[in-house]
Design a protein around this motif. Structure first.
Motif, PDB file in Angstrom:
ATOM      1  N   ARG A  68     -11.038  -2.089   9.722  1.00  0.00           N
ATOM      2  CA  ARG A  68     -10.123  -1.610  10.338  1.00  0.00           C
ATOM      3  C   ARG A  68      -8.410  -2.028   9.027  1.00  0.00           C
ATOM      4  O   ARG A  68      -7.542  -1.613   8.932  1.00  0.00           O
ATOM      5  N   GLY A  69      -9.552  -3.826   8.687  1.00  0.00           N
ATOM      6  CA  GLY A  69      -8.484  -3.823   7.341  1.00  0.00           C
ATOM      7  C   GLY A  69      -7.068  -3.647   8.068  1.00  0.00           C
ATOM      8  O   GLY A  69      -7.150  -4.604   8.988  1.00  0.00           O
ATOM      9  N   ASP A  70      -6.448  -3.241   6.853  1.00  0.00           N
ATOM     10  CA  ASP A  70      -4.702  -3.771   7.190  1.00  0.00           C
ATOM     11  C   ASP A  70      -3.808  -2.444   8.322  1.00  0.00           C
ATOM     12  O   ASP A  70      -2.937  -2.431   8.541  1.00  0.00           O
ATOM     13  N   ARG A  71      -4.960  -1.584   8.637  1.00  0.00           N
ATOM     14  CA  ARG A  71      -4.045  -0.766   9.879  1.00  0.00           C
ATOM     15  C   ARG A  71      -4.472  -1.355  10.736  1.00  0.00           C
ATOM     16  O   ARG A  71      -4.707  -1.929  11.560  1.00  0.00           O
ATOM     17  N   SER A  72      -3.357  -1.087  11.661  1.00  0.00           N
ATOM     18  CA  SER A  72      -2.959  -1.562  13.193  1.00  0.00           C
ATOM     19  C   SER A  72      -3.538  -1.185  13.765  1.00  0.00           C
ATOM     20  O   SER A  72      -4.409   0.060  13.956  1.00  0.00           O
ATOM     21  N   ARG A  73      -4.092  -1.834  15.325  1.00  0.00           N
ATOM     22  CA  ARG A  73      -4.783  -1.418  16.052  1.00  0.00           C
ATOM     23  C   ARG A  73      -4.358  -0.351  16.677  1.00  0.00           C
ATOM     24  O   ARG A  73      -5.045   1.156  17.663  1.00  0.00           O
TER      25      ARG A  73
END
Length: 71
Positions: free
Chosen positions: A14-19
Motif C-alpha cells: 500500500r505504501g503511502d496510499r491511504s486505506r
C-alpha cells in the motif's frame, strides 16, 4: 499461510496510499482492508485477486509465499 507475513506485505504494498483510496479502488470496505493488513482476517479469493492486480504483485507473493523478502 502466515497471516502476519501477509499483513506486512499488504501494508508494504500500500505504501503511502491511504486505506480509503485502496479500499475504494478494490471495492472493499476500509475496515476489511484494515483487518487484512493487521492479520485479523484473510481475504476471499476474489479479493486476493483484486488486491494483487491493484498492487501489481502476484497472489502467491502477497498471500502464500513464506519468504519475507520481495520478489
Amino acid at each position: 499461510m502466515n497471516k502476519m507475513i501477509m499483513a506486512k506485505r499488504l501494508t508494504d504494498a500500500r505504501g503511502d496510499r491511504s486505506r480509503e483510496t485502496v479500499a475504494s479502488e478494490v471495492k472493499i470496505s476500509v475496515s476489511a482492508l484494515a483487518m487484512y493488513e493487521t492479520g485479523q482476517r484473510v481475504p476471499r479469493d476474489e479479493i486476493k485477486v483484486a488486491l494483487a492486480e491493484y498492487y501489481g504483485l502476484s497472489i502467491e507473493f502477497l498471500f502464500f509465499a513464506s519468504q519475507v523478502h520481495s520478489p
